[in-house]
Motif scaffolding. Structure first.
Motif, mmCIF file in Angstrom:
data_model
loop_
_atom_site.group_PDB
_atom_site.id
_atom_site.type_symbol
_atom_site.label_atom_id
_atom_site.label_comp_id
_atom_site.label_asym_id
_atom_site.label_seq_id
_atom_site.Cartn_x
_atom_site.Cartn_y
_atom_site.Cartn_z
ATOM 1 N N MET A 160 0.845 -1.194 0.000
ATOM 2 C CA MET A 160 0.000 0.000 0.000
ATOM 3 C C MET A 160 0.878 1.242 0.000
ATOM 4 S SD MET A 160 -1.164 -0.506 3.924
ATOM 5 C CE MET A 160 -0.857 -2.248 3.689
ATOM 6 N N ARG A 161 0.361 2.266 -0.623
ATOM 7 C CA ARG A 161 1.062 3.557 -0.660
ATOM 8 C C ARG A 161 0.150 4.605 -0.053
ATOM 9 N NH1 ARG A 161 5.372 5.682 -2.937
ATOM 10 N NH2 ARG A 161 5.860 3.679 -3.898
ATOM 11 N N MET A 162 0.728 5.437 0.805
ATOM 12 C CA MET A 162 -0.052 6.470 1.479
ATOM 13 C C MET A 162 0.818 7.683 1.742
ATOM 14 S SD MET A 162 -0.361 4.792 5.288
ATOM 15 C CE MET A 162 -1.027 3.280 4.612
ATOM 16 N N ASP A 163 0.179 8.758 2.160
ATOM 17 C CA ASP A 163 0.894 9.978 2.494
ATOM 18 C C ASP A 163 1.798 9.707 3.695
ATOM 19 O OD1 ASP A 163 1.585 12.557 3.652
ATOM 20 O OD2 ASP A 163 0.051 13.413 2.349
ATOM 21 N N PRO A 164 3.089 10.118 3.623
ATOM 22 C CA PRO A 164 3.999 9.861 4.758
ATOM 23 C C PRO A 164 3.493 10.423 6.084
ATOM 24 C CG PRO A 164 5.244 10.556 2.828
ATOM 25 C CD PRO A 164 3.792 10.731 2.481
ATOM 26 N N ASP A 165 2.733 11.511 6.035
ATOM 27 C CA ASP A 165 2.231 12.101 7.281
ATOM 28 C C ASP A 165 1.158 11.232 7.938
ATOM 29 O OD1 ASP A 165 3.915 14.254 6.881
ATOM 30 O OD2 ASP A 165 2.407 15.413 5.785
ATOM 31 N N GLU A 166 0.574 10.314 7.170
ATOM 32 C CA GLU A 166 -0.495 9.466 7.695
ATOM 33 C C GLU A 166 0.000 8.104 8.158
ATOM 34 O OE1 GLU A 166 -3.486 10.574 8.006
ATOM 35 O OE2 GLU A 166 -3.402 12.403 6.809
ATOM 36 N N VAL A 167 1.301 7.829 7.946
ATOM 37 C CA VAL A 167 1.811 6.488 8.199
ATOM 38 C C VAL A 167 1.692 6.101 9.670
ATOM 39 C CG1 VAL A 167 3.905 5.079 8.214
ATOM 40 C CG2 VAL A 167 3.335 6.434 6.203
ATOM 41 N N ALA A 168 2.109 6.995 10.560
ATOM 42 C CA ALA A 168 2.118 6.653 11.983
ATOM 43 C C ALA A 168 0.729 6.281 12.480
ATOM 44 C CB ALA A 168 2.680 7.829 12.782
ATOM 45 N N GLN A 169 -0.285 7.036 12.044
ATOM 46 C CA GLN A 169 -1.648 6.750 12.490
ATOM 47 C C GLN A 169 -2.203 5.508 11.806
ATOM 48 O OE1 GLN A 169 -4.346 9.967 11.782
ATOM 49 N NE2 GLN A 169 -6.167 8.819 12.390
ATOM 50 N N ALA A 170 -1.945 5.380 10.490
ATOM 51 C CA ALA A 170 -2.516 4.255 9.745
ATOM 52 C C ALA A 170 -1.868 2.930 10.123
ATOM 53 C CB ALA A 170 -2.355 4.504 8.249
ATOM 54 N N ARG A 171 -0.626 2.967 10.566
ATOM 55 C CA ARG A 171 0.078 1.722 10.878
ATOM 56 C C ARG A 171 -0.632 0.945 11.976
ATOM 57 N NH1 ARG A 171 6.631 1.409 11.151
ATOM 58 N NH2 ARG A 171 6.824 -0.851 10.987
#
Length: 331
Positions: A160-171
């Motif tokens: 999956m690819r996502m905005d780097p700013d959203e990684v911490a929350q989405a993880r």
């Protein structure tokens, strides 16, 4: 990021649900997803004449058509799978897999043996930084993986690819969406972290080399200064004689300054030559292409000459300040 099966509390291997990708794709933080299925037990050979034990460890994956867009990998030669080739025995090789199989160019007659069936090689991928496991793999269409290679259809990895700013929350949410019933049996990783760590290590290593180079220049400058100071002391008679014969202070100063710069230039040329030779030998031993830019050697020589000029300035001024009578008497 990527999601793959983990293990149970008893250490047994698990699988991802078939709809894991669909649930992940509905997350608002996720921009794009794709998945592959590892076909267990399938081996790849150049032909049926290759012994069974010499498979090269190449993994076979059933892939969807959007894989390259997600992992940001290009095709080095040939083409990627499309709607037509994904339903037929066609394969795209990773960069390492192609090298191990000896596939240097692609023609209509380029075939490889995948689990007893000959597949046409339609493309070779560029090295993948974010999904290095694809480098030593053979990628076929998902339908072919199930129908021809007896794949199960269960995804082994969801990218999956996502905005780097959203990684911490989405993880924290990806595992729960991939397998809501058993989120603890899902492994979530971020391959880009390894890439960032590698770049940070490279920057640290480069900084260390620059620091060592600075120390070496400083030591060299001190050595040139000491040599020139001793030279002034030993040649006071020569300095006095030249002054008595009419040499000006500027001429004496220029003489010793030029000597310091020439001494540094000789050392710089020798150092650049030894450095280039060491680079050449190391690259040849590792099988790497040799590339030593001319400006690196030229810059090294210019830097040593500049250091020599600075280091020889004080001794040159001391030599020019010698009084002819005192210098002759000392000589």
């Amino acid at each position: 990021m990527s999601v793959s099966p983990g293990s149970t509390v008893f250490g047994e291997d698990t699988t991802l649900p078939e709809d894991a990708r669909g649930r992940i794709d509905r997350m608002p933080e996720v921009e794009h997803t794709s998945q592959v299925e590892f076909v267990d037990g399938a081996n790849v050979y150049r032909s049926d004449l290759v012994p069974g034990g010499e498979s090269g460890g190449i993994g076979v994956y059933g892939a969807d058509l959007g894989l390259l867009e997600t992992v940001r990998t290009g095709v080095a030669s040939g083409t990627w799978l499309n709607a037509a080739t994904a339903d037929h025995p066609a394969v795209v090789l990773g960069s390492s897999a192609a090298a191990r199989l000896g596939v240097t160019r692609i023609t209509p007659d380029t075939l490889v043996l995948v689990d007893g069936t000959y597949f046409s090689v339609v493309g070779v991928l560029e090295p993948s930084e974010l999904a290095p496991e694809l480098d030593n793999s053979a990628l076929v269409g998902q339908a072919v993986a199930e129908e021809v290679l007896d794949g199960s259809g269960d995804p082994s990895t969801v990218y999956m690819r996502m905005d780097p700013d959203e990684v911490a929350q989405a993880r924290e949410l990806v595992g729960r969406n991939a397998n809501p019933e058993r989120p603890n049996e899902v492994e979530v990783s971020r391959p880009s972290e390894a890439l960032e760590a590698g770049r940070a290590a490279d920057q640290t290593f480069n900084g260390l080399l620059l620091g060592l180079g600075g120390v070496a220049l400083l030591v060299g400058g001190v050595g040139v200064a000491n040599t020139m100071v001793i030279s002034v002391l030993e040649r006071r008679g020569e300095i006095g004689l030249r002054r008595a014969l009419g040499a000006t202070r500027g001429a004496i100063r220029s003489q010793f300054l030029v000597e310091a710069m020439v001494l540094s230039a000789l050392g710089g040329v020798a150092g650049a030559g030894l450095g280039s030779l060491a680079t050449l030998v190391y690259a040849l031993l590792r099988g790497w292409p040799v590339s030593v830019p001319w400006w690196a050697g030229a810059g090294a020589v210019v830097a040593t000459v500049a250091i020599g000029a600075v280091a020889g300035l004080v001794p040159a001024l001391r030599a020019a300040a010698q009084h002819p009578t005192a210098a002759l008497g000392a000589g």
